[in-house]
Scaffold this motif. Structure first.
Motif, PDB file in Angstrom:
ATOM      1  N   ASP A 126       0.845  -1.198   0.000  1.00 45.20           N
ATOM      2  CA  ASP A 126       0.000   0.000   0.000  1.00 45.20           C
ATOM      3  C   ASP A 126       0.881   1.250   0.000  1.00 45.20           C
ATOM      4  OD1 ASP A 126       0.795  -0.513   2.639  1.00 45.20           O
ATOM      5  OD2 ASP A 126      -1.237  -0.586   3.451  1.00 45.20           O
ATOM      6  N   ARG A 134      -0.174   2.452  -4.390  1.00 44.34           N
ATOM      7  CA  ARG A 134      -1.469   2.247  -5.048  1.00 44.34           C
ATOM      8  C   ARG A 134      -1.686   3.333  -6.102  1.00 44.34           C
ATOM      9  NH1 ARG A 134      -3.967   2.286   0.792  1.00 44.34           N
ATOM     10  NH2 ARG A 134      -2.588   4.088   0.629  1.00 44.34           N
ATOM     11  N   VAL A 151      -2.616  -6.091  -7.334  1.00 47.64           N
ATOM     12  CA  VAL A 151      -2.840  -6.771  -6.052  1.00 47.64           C
ATOM     13  C   VAL A 151      -2.014  -6.050  -4.997  1.00 47.64           C
ATOM     14  CG1 VAL A 151      -2.681  -8.946  -4.792  1.00 47.64           C
ATOM     15  CG2 VAL A 151      -3.144  -8.972  -7.264  1.00 47.64           C
ATOM     16  N   VAL A 152      -2.674  -5.687  -3.893  1.00 44.65           N
ATOM     17  CA  VAL A 152      -2.012  -4.876  -2.872  1.00 44.65           C
ATOM     18  C   VAL A 152      -1.827  -5.678  -1.587  1.00 44.65           C
ATOM     19  CG1 VAL A 152      -2.127  -2.752  -1.501  1.00 44.65           C
ATOM     20  CG2 VAL A 152      -3.038  -2.784  -3.840  1.00 44.65           C
ATOM     21  N   VAL A 153      -0.608  -5.607  -1.049  1.00 45.39           N
ATOM     22  CA  VAL A 153      -0.359  -6.133   0.297  1.00 45.39           C
ATOM     23  C   VAL A 153      -0.578  -4.970   1.252  1.00 45.39           C
ATOM     24  CG1 VAL A 153       1.380  -7.046   1.866  1.00 45.39           C
ATOM     25  CG2 VAL A 153       1.272  -7.880  -0.504  1.00 45.39           C
ATOM     26  N   ASP A 155      -3.559  -2.175   2.874  1.00 46.28           N
ATOM     27  CA  ASP A 155      -4.855  -1.547   2.609  1.00 46.28           C
ATOM     28  C   ASP A 155      -4.987  -1.330   1.090  1.00 46.28           C
ATOM     29  OD1 ASP A 155      -6.990   0.116   2.298  1.00 46.28           O
ATOM     30  OD2 ASP A 155      -6.172   1.753   3.533  1.00 46.28           O
ATOM     31  N   ALA A 156      -5.886  -2.100   0.457  1.00 42.15           N
ATOM     32  CA  ALA A 156      -5.881  -2.183  -1.010  1.00 42.15           C
ATOM     33  C   ALA A 156      -6.505  -0.986  -1.714  1.00 42.15           C
ATOM     34  CB  ALA A 156      -6.575  -3.458  -1.465  1.00 42.15           C
ATOM     35  N   TRP A 159      -8.043  -1.513  -5.304  1.00 48.78           N
ATOM     36  CA  TRP A 159      -7.471  -2.684  -5.954  1.00 48.78           C
ATOM     37  C   TRP A 159      -7.787  -3.984  -5.217  1.00 48.78           C
ATOM     38  CZ3 TRP A 159      -6.914  -0.184 -10.071  1.00 48.78           C
ATOM     39  CH2 TRP A 159      -6.259   1.055 -10.116  1.00 48.78           C
ATOM     40  N   THR A 160      -7.234  -5.071  -5.750  1.00 46.05           N
ATOM     41  CA  THR A 160      -7.467  -6.393  -5.164  1.00 46.05           C
ATOM     42  C   THR A 160      -6.575  -6.586  -3.936  1.00 46.05           C
ATOM     43  OG1 THR A 160      -7.817  -7.236  -7.399  1.00 46.05           O
ATOM     44  CG2 THR A 160      -7.442  -8.876  -5.661  1.00 46.05           C
ATOM     45  N   PRO A 161      -7.151  -6.865  -2.774  1.00 41.46           N
ATOM     46  CA  PRO A 161      -6.285  -7.162  -1.632  1.00 41.46           C
ATOM     47  C   PRO A 161      -5.675  -8.556  -1.793  1.00 41.46           C
ATOM     48  CG  PRO A 161      -8.598  -7.322  -0.992  1.00 41.46           C
ATOM     49  CD  PRO A 161      -8.580  -6.909  -2.436  1.00 41.46           C
ATOM     50  N   ASP A 163      -5.469 -10.638   0.281  1.00 40.05           N
ATOM     51  CA  ASP A 163      -6.388 -11.540   0.979  1.00 40.05           C
ATOM     52  C   ASP A 163      -7.396 -12.203   0.032  1.00 40.05           C
ATOM     53  OD1 ASP A 163      -5.705 -11.873   3.582  1.00 40.05           O
ATOM     54  OD2 ASP A 163      -6.691 -10.028   4.276  1.00 40.05           O
TER      55      ASP A 163
END
Ligand code: AMP
Ligand code: DBH
Length: 531
Positions: A126, A134, A151-153, A155-156, A159-161, A163
Motif C-alpha cells: 500500500d 497504489r 494486487v495490494v499487500v 490496505d488495497a 485494488w485487489t487485496p 487476501d
C-alpha cells in the motif's frame, strides 16, 4: 523453450549442478523436517517454515483459481516484508513467473516491465517509505491497459487485496509443481542501454548458484541472515542471501530499511550472523557503530558487493564491526565471485573473489576479443552453469551482449591473479554505478533529449567519496533556448517516471562534447572534465 544448448545442459546435469529440483522445494523440505522452526522474521511477526509453506501453497492455488497460470508473468514490487516470500514462493509453485522489480522503481520502469512482459498482475505494497504505491499502480494501469489487475499487500484501496487471492486459494488444489528446467523468474539487469533488460533464470541454474553460495559462505541451520538491501535484488536474494539461508534451514530477518539506526539494533535483537551490503552502506554502518553501541557480537560475516570496495575501506570494515569481511562480485545475469573464508587477508582486502563453479568459464580479452596475457587487464567474458545465454526476448541486444559461442560480455574490466581471483579495474559499459545502484546512461539521456531546451546530452559518472560514483548530465542547449535551471531538468527526469536514483546528481551546460577519433562523444574525456 531451452535456455542452454543441449550439450551444455547435459554436462551441467551430469556434473550434478542442475538437480531437477524446483526452487520452492526447499521450503517444503524444511516444513516437513522441522515445521516450527522460524523461517522469516519481519518486525514482531515470525513465520515458521510450515507457515511459509502453507502460505505459498495457498497463494499458488489462489493465483491459479483466478486464472493466472503456468508461464504467465506477474510484476512483483514488494519491499522487505514477509509477504515478499509468500508471493515469490507462491508464484514459483504455480509456475507463474515474477518480474523482480525494486521498490524504488516508478511509473516508467513498472509500465515497461508490465507491458514488455505482458504481465497479468502487478503486486505492490500500500505504502512504503512514505510513498503510495497504489497511486503509482493507477498510473501504470493507465499506461498498460492490458495489465489484468493490481494486487495490494496492505490496505488495497480500489485494488485487489492479497487476501482475496488467499481466500480464492484456501482449500483449492495446488497446481502441479513446475519443471526445474523452466523459467523461474525474470531478474533485472542494471543495463547500459535505453531500456532495462529482463534476465531469464531457471530453477535449475539459480538453485545451483544458491546452494553453492550457501556452502561457500558456511551457512547452516543456525545462520541468521539480515536482509537489509531490497529483497528482490540478486545479491540479497541469492548470494547466498535469503534463498541460501532458506536452503540451509536458517532464519531470514527483514530490515525495513538498511540504515545503521534500523539495522544495528536488529542485529543485536535477532542475533544476526551474516548480512550483505553495498560499499557505501557498509561504511555508514562502520561509522555509526561506535555511537549506536549495539551489541554486534553475533555477527560473523559481512559481505560487501555491488560496487568496488577500495582496499582502504576494506581494511576498516572488519575491525569496526567485529566480524570477517567477504567481497562479492556478482551480476544478475549469472557469474558470482566470492573471496573464500580461508583466503589470506590480503586476498580478501584487495580482490573481488573467484567464481563459484569449476565450470564458470572466464575469459579476459582485449577490444578485438583476443585473450590478454596472464595477469593482464581486459574485458571480462563469462559462460557457465548459471550464467544466461541471452536476455529475455531481446535478439538484437543479445547479438551484441553475447559472443557467438555464448559468452556474456559483462562490460567489466578486470584482471586475474595467479590464484584465479578477479580484481575489478573499471568498466567499459555505459553505466553509472551509484553505490551499487546501476544507472544506464542511455535511459536517462533518452528522457532528457525530449526536453524542449535540450539539443544533446551525455550522462557520465563522476567520482564521489561516499557513493563511489554519482551521475552528471552534460547538456548542450538548443540554439536560442533559454537555459533551464538544473533543478528543472532533474524534475523533468523525475516527472518522466524514472526511479529517483536515476535522476542526475549534477547538470552542467556545455557548448560541445569532446569527440573520439571517429566523431563519437568521448565519455572518457567527459569523465575527465568532471573530475
Ligand atoms: P547487474 O548486471 O545490474 O546485476 O550489475 C552487476 C554489475 O555490478 C557487475 O557487472 C559490476 O559492474 C558491478 N559489481 C557488482 N559487484 C561488484 C564488486 N564487488 N566490485 C565492482 N563491481 C561490482
Ligand atoms: O551487483 C550485483 O548485481 C550483484 C552483486 C553481488 C549481484 O547480482 C550478486 C552479488 O549476486
Amino acid at each position: 523453450m531451452t535456455y542452454w544448448p543441449d550439450e551444455f545442459a547435459d554436462r551441467y546435469r551430469a556434473a550434478g549442478y542442475w538437480t531437477g529440483e524446483p526452487l520452492d522445494a526447499m521450503v517444503r523440505r524444511h516444513a516437513a523436517a522441522h515445521p516450527d522452526r522460524v523461517a522469516v522474521t519481519d518486525g514482531d511477526r515470525h513465520w515458521s517454515y510450515a507457515e511459509l509453506d502453507r502460505r505459498a501453497d495457498t497463494l499458488a492455488a489462489g493465483l491459479h483459481a483466478r486464472g493466472i497460470r503456468r508461464g504467465d508473468r506477474i510484476v512483483l514490487q514488494l519491499p522487505n516484508t514477509a509477504e515478499f516470500f509468500e508471493v515469490f514462493f507462491g508464484a514459483l509453485r504455480a509456475g507463474v513467473v515474477p518480474v523482480m522489480a525494486l521498490p524504488a522503481h516508478r511509473r516508467a520502469e513498472l509500465s515497461y516491465f508490465c507491458g514488455f512482459a505482458g504481465a497479468r498482475a502487478l503486486f505492490v505494497p500500500d505504502r512504503h517509505a512514505g510513498f503510495d504505491h497504489r497511486a503509482l499502480a493507477a498510473e501504470v494501469l493507465a499506461e498498460v491497459p492490458g495489465l489484468g489487475e493490481v494486487v495490494v499487500v496492505g490496505d488495497a484501496g480500489p485494488w485487489t487485496p492479497v487476501d482475496a487471492l488467499r481466500a480464492a486459494g484456501a482449500g483449492a488444489p495446488v497446481p502441479e509443481p513446475p519443471a526445474a528446467s523452466d523459467l523461474a523468474f525474470l531478474q533485472l539487469s542494471g543495463g547500459s542501454t535505453g531500456l532495462p533488460k529482463l534476465i531469464p533464470r531457471t530453477h535449475d541454474d539459480y538453485l545451483y548458484s544458491v546452494r553453492e553460495s550457501a556452502r561457500i559462505c558456511g551457512l547452516g541451520p543456525d545462520s541468521v541472515y539480515l536482509c537489509a538491501l531490497p529483497a528482490a535484488h540478486n545479491f540479497p536474494l541469492s548470494s547466498p542471501g535469503t534463498l541460501g539461508t532458506f536452503w540451509a534451514g536458517g532464519r531470514v530477518v527483514l530490515a525495513p530499511d538498511p540504515s545503521p539506526g534500523t539495522a544495528l539494533p536488529l542485529i543485536e535483537r535477532e542475533r544476526v550472523t551474516l548480512t550483505g551490503l553495498v560499499p557505501p552502506l557498509a561504511l555508514a554502518w562502520a561509522d555509526a557503530a561506535p555511537g549506536l553501541g549495539a551489541d554486534l557480537s553475533s555477527l560473523r560475516l559481512l559481505q560487501v558487493g555491488g560496487a568496488k570496495l577500495s582496499e582502504e575501506a576494506a581494511r576498516r570494515l572488519g575491525p569496526a564491526l567485529g566480524c570477517r569481511l567477504q567481497q562479492v562480485f556478482g551480476m544478475a545475469e549469472g557469474l558470482v565471485n566470492y573471496t573464500r573464508p580461508d583466503d589470506p587477508e590480503p586476498t580478501v582486502l584487495t580482490t573481488q573473489g573467484r567464481p563459484i563453479s569449476p565450470d564458470d568459464e572466464v575469459r579476459i580479452v582485449d577490444d578485438e576479443d583476443l585473450d590478454v596475457p596472464d595477469g593482464g587487464t581486459g574485458h571480462l567474458l563469462t559462460r557457465g552453469p548459471y550464467t544466461i545465454r541471452g536476455y529475455w526476448n531481446a535478439p538484437e541486444h543479445n547479438a551484441r551482449a553475447f559472443t557467438a559461442d555464448g559468452f556474456y560480455r559483462t562490460g567489466d574490466i578486470v584482471r586475474r591473479t595467479p590464484t584465479g581471483h578477479l580484481v575489478v579495474e573499471g568498466r567499459a559499459k555505459d553505466q553509472i554505478n551509484r553505490g551499487g545502484e546501476k544507472v544506464a546512461a542511455e535511459e536517462v539521456e533518452n528522457v532528457l533529449l525530449a526536453h524542449p531546451a535540450v539539443h544533446d546530452v551525455a550522462v557520465v559518472a563522476t567520482p564521489d567519496d561516499y557513493l563511489g560514483e554519482r551521475s552528471c548530465a552534460y547538456v548542450i542547449l538548443r540554439p536560442g533556448a533559454e537555459r533551464p535551471r538544473p533543478v528543472q531538468l532533474k524534475a523533468f527526469v523525475r516527472a518522466a517516471g524514472l526511479a529517483d536514483y536515476k535522476v542526475p546528481d549534477r547538470v552542467e551546460f556545455v557548448t560541445a562534447f569532446p569527440q573520439t577519433g571517429i566523431g563519437k562523444v568521448s565519455k572518457k574525456d567527459l569523465r575527465a572534465v568532471a573530475d
